[in-house]
Motif scaffolding. Sequence first.
Motif, mmCIF file in Angstrom:
data_model
loop_
_atom_site.group_PDB
_atom_site.id
_atom_site.type_symbol
_atom_site.label_atom_id
_atom_site.label_comp_id
_atom_site.label_asym_id
_atom_site.label_seq_id
_atom_site.Cartn_x
_atom_site.Cartn_y
_atom_site.Cartn_z
ATOM 1 N N ILE A 2 43.027 26.377 46.007
ATOM 2 C CA ILE A 2 43.082 27.687 46.651
ATOM 3 C C ILE A 2 43.274 28.751 45.570
ATOM 4 O O ILE A 2 42.757 29.858 45.663
ATOM 5 N N LEU A 3 44.011 28.360 44.517
ATOM 6 C CA LEU A 3 44.266 29.294 43.421
ATOM 7 C C LEU A 3 43.049 29.544 42.548
ATOM 8 O O LEU A 3 43.087 30.405 41.674
ATOM 9 N N VAL A 4 42.001 28.749 42.693
ATOM 10 C CA VAL A 4 40.897 28.947 41.769
ATOM 11 C C VAL A 4 39.534 29.101 42.435
ATOM 12 O O VAL A 4 38.657 29.769 41.895
ATOM 13 N N LEU A 5 39.341 28.512 43.622
ATOM 14 C CA LEU A 5 38.014 28.597 44.239
ATOM 15 C C LEU A 5 37.537 30.032 44.444
ATOM 16 O O LEU A 5 36.413 30.374 44.063
ATOM 17 N N PRO A 6 38.367 30.903 45.044
ATOM 18 C CA PRO A 6 37.865 32.274 45.216
ATOM 19 C C PRO A 6 37.529 32.923 43.877
ATOM 20 O O PRO A 6 36.562 33.693 43.781
ATOM 21 N N ALA A 7 38.305 32.576 42.857
ATOM 22 C CA ALA A 7 38.017 33.135 41.531
ATOM 23 C C ALA A 7 36.688 32.618 41.013
ATOM 24 O O ALA A 7 35.909 33.367 40.402
ATOM 25 N N MET A 8 36.408 31.342 41.276
ATOM 26 C CA MET A 8 35.109 30.795 40.871
ATOM 27 C C MET A 8 33.986 31.550 41.564
ATOM 28 O O MET A 8 32.968 31.888 40.949
ATOM 29 N N LEU A 57 43.127 34.562 36.836
ATOM 30 C CA LEU A 57 43.571 35.935 36.622
ATOM 31 C C LEU A 57 42.519 36.753 35.872
ATOM 32 O O LEU A 57 42.337 37.945 36.150
ATOM 33 N N PHE A 58 41.791 36.115 34.957
ATOM 34 C CA PHE A 58 40.715 36.859 34.299
ATOM 35 C C PHE A 58 39.619 37.209 35.295
ATOM 36 O O PHE A 58 39.056 38.313 35.257
ATOM 37 N N ALA A 59 39.325 36.293 36.211
ATOM 38 C CA ALA A 59 38.358 36.622 37.252
ATOM 39 C C ALA A 59 38.860 37.796 38.089
ATOM 40 O O ALA A 59 38.094 38.677 38.472
ATOM 41 N N VAL A 60 40.165 37.820 38.333
ATOM 42 C CA VAL A 60 40.724 38.922 39.106
ATOM 43 C C VAL A 60 40.584 40.235 38.335
ATOM 44 O O VAL A 60 40.200 41.273 38.900
ATOM 45 N N PHE A 61 40.869 40.192 37.032
ATOM 46 C CA PHE A 61 40.690 41.412 36.227
ATOM 47 C C PHE A 61 39.263 41.922 36.387
ATOM 48 O O PHE A 61 39.028 43.111 36.633
ATOM 49 N N GLY A 62 38.315 40.991 36.245
ATOM 50 C CA GLY A 62 36.923 41.386 36.375
ATOM 51 C C GLY A 62 36.620 41.920 37.761
ATOM 52 O O GLY A 62 35.939 42.942 37.920
#
Lengths: 371, 587
Positions: free
Chosen positions: B285-291, B425-430
Amino acid sequence: MATSLKWVVGTAFVSIGAGAAWAQDAPWGLPPGCSTIAPEVDWLYNFIFVITGLVFVGVEALLLYFCVKYRRRPGGKPGYSHGSKLAEAIWTVSPALVLLFIALVQLPTWAKAKIDFPDPTTDKDVVVVQVLAERFKWSFRYPGRDDKFFGPAQDIRKADDAAELDDVILRDFKLPLGAKAVMPIRSIDVIHSFSIFNMRVKQDAVPGLRNRVWFQPTGFYVAPVARSSLWVNPEQKFEPTSKPAWNDWEFIDSMQKYAEKYGSKSVAVETSPSIGFSGGAFRPMSQQAVVTVYRNDEILEKRPVAEAEYVIVPYQVACMELCGQGHYTMVSSLTVLPPKVYQHWYEARMKEREEFALQDDLLNVWKLWRD
Amino acid sequence: MSTEGHAGSAHAEPSFFRKYIWSTNHKTIGKQFLFTSFIFLGVAGFLILLVRWNLAHPGEPVPLIGKLLFGGSGAVPPEKFIFLTSMHGTLMIFFVIIPILVGAFGNFLIPLHVGTHDMAFPTLNALSYWLFWGACILIVIGIVMGFASPQDQDMAGWTLYPPLSAYAGPVMTWVLLAMIFVGFSSILGAVNYLTTIAKMRAPGLSWFRLPLTTWAQFITAVLQLLATPVLAAALTMLTFERVLGMNFFTPGGLELSGQPVGHSGGVPLLWQHIFWFYSHPAVYILVLPAMGMASDLLSVGARKAIFGYKAMVLSICAIAGLGFVVWAHHMFVSGMNPYLGMGFMISTMLIALPSSIKVFNWLGTLWRGQIRFDTPTLNAISFVAMFVIGGLSGIYMAATPVDIHLHDTYYIVAHFHYVVFGGSLFAVFGAVFFWFPKMFGRMMNETLGKIHWFLSFFFFNSAFFIMHVVGLAGHPRRYASIAFLEQTLGHMQWMNRMITYSAICLGLAQLVLIFNFFWSVFKGKKAEPNPWQANTLEWTVPSPAPEHNYHVVPTVHHGPYEYGAGNGKDWMSQVESAGAAPSSERH
Ligand code: HEM
Ligand SMILES: [Cu+2]
Ligand SMILES: [Cu+2]
């Protein structure tokens, strides 16, 4: 394209080589492995290191290369593609095979570490030592003269003052060189984890669960004793060094080697409480301290610490599962000794038990042991 | 479900209160989640810097603020240490990453991406946010108590292993209650997302024309719906054990500091099984949306279609499916049956497969692109670069014999920070940068964005890469200091210091982001509807997105990744009906 690919692959190989050499070098890699399982674990680690290292360098290099090569240029047109079934198939099947291989190749090591325990009833080399964890201390129990542990809880309580209670219970533990340790592990309060870095051993101590672990040390380190008795309270800041202490120590894996190198030297066979480690070296805790010294195959007790030129290095034992505020203080040690010294030490401990009752703190904990 | 009902501007302008506070609009709720979790990001980051200080300089006073926080000499008292680390982990996972990825971006983007006016159940959506607020209040009480109370604030890490968590001080109860609230918030959110995506897609928007962001949100919602109730059950059991004296996790015959413990009949491993049955899916859950978001950002930045769109979707599904059968890889040395360990080892090896497929497809997406190095793309590329490291270190730990040595060392800490910080978190920054114009109608400052990206990338690596090295040497996690392990680890102390200084710089670098964010909300350049020339539906409406998103329900003609299709420009919006538009379903 072809030349740049050569560059990428070449760089990858050079980096892997350098990386592997770097990781083998003590300050960076695994701490020295000193048990029979350690070479297998470390081999597996290095094996995965090479594979993942290649993938890592390959992927990151390609990423970088694409970023440079396919950066936006004025008037440039992007390629149009939704993918390729062949490419998908290749990069699905090949990692799958590699992963499957890694999965299979490790099974024997896991079985050796956690399933195939040596049998104490048939294997003469086995030494059974029980481990009991409490917040924030370890204690260890040896069976004593009768070679039997006091079983259920009530026995140990009843035997409080009985002479036949000869179980040896201590805050750190020792093993003779060559022994296989089989260690049942219990906890009386919360979950702890019994871990010896150099043995590649880790097993949780879980209340209510009968866990156990086994390992066989392959030897011990002998270290010089520094003369200055500098000692800082470990609660306060300590003296960091830049290189690992074991770089200056000698690893002894047989009594023959020991006799050649240290037979005529004065080697202290214990550290605590007379010798401590600080500032990258073993040092006397005070100049008045006394130690047991092993020299010319003789065991000399209560010698002034100044006499000890060398010391047998204990392996550190640490709790690795968060157990409360003092978690980071829950550290003990394992000393691997020449068999003769071990026998002498064990005799002395058993005699001690015949003469003195167990200390209350230990008795109170050990009455909670459940088989 | 009607998609036209709310369209048009027939509504009166809502009051300030209805518009910004008690709103049921998905965009407002998304922004609320974003702000709330950013605040907690700051708090949780601050807590861990205190911890890091003590690891670098054990027993020395914390500069500047030590006396204020802890009194005395200003050093971090050992009894506060566990509280600080545990609170950091709990906050970061349940109050920062999940709420940002799912709460903020899920809420904001899903209705826009599926071409509808709002979530299926807007009131439920608001309820989900306000339950989250309940959780925030409870956890803040916990934080204040933790600092204020003179002693004994034992906690048990974010993993809450009993019996420790069953005995720990009162802060623990507040944390448990807060997590139960977060859990309910997640479950309600998930129901909403699933319904919205399944039922409210615009005409022509078939499943395989959804952007990967939305696909990832969909699968994440499935994970949340199936896994979170299990966590809620576990938390309730633990709370009952603490508060009502019930027995689930604590066996009999134990003593704590010489006092018998009034519990019996429980099994500690039961907790670990239930907890990880939730928490392994939770790490996805912590990474799929970021992917998902990184995929979209990469595609837009490279002006190329996602390479292997269907493989991407399938690997998301595979990760989610396999994610339910790997949980016990957290328990290899717990005393669980070692044969069971073998099975979980193999399933864990397998789960690295879909992750690697995704990495290769990201590379394929960049291949032959025209990569535009703006801040969103830089952050998305960093996501890939860092996720690779985290995924590869996972393989070491999946190898059971190696995990014997690595378990509960800093190697684990390095692993999950590479996937969650370096990755998510880098995906979130982007993503913040990318969707900022759609949220606030203005652009963020590009130069500040690049500075922030560079500083974060640099200090992130210098802080976390070294953790692999100290972890490999055996440095235990959750230790207040390694003073007692000087013989084994003393030569690593300079690395501990480097990690700490880097972490402090990493924290300071975030000030650039905060400044850029708020400055841009008010002073940023006004944004056009489609500043990135992207294809998905949200870019067909003005920036910021209007109250009800679409005046006319859009009709979708093709998939979201028609870049470089050669129609005169290098992109083609999903609503464009260019005659010979290639279909994204063609491969
Ligand atoms: C690529 C595949 C991955 C593999 C093979 C893998 C494997 C593992 C293993 C075996 C552990 C347990 C280590 C131990 O405690 O001894 C672990 C821990 C962890 N992993 Fe992964 N992992 C992968 C990807 C991820 C991803 C994508 C995330 C999150 C986004 C993640 C987050 C975590 C976290 C948070 C922990 C530590 C939990 C804790 O003990 O606090 N992992 N991983
Ligand atoms: Cu412990
Ligand atoms: Cu996991």
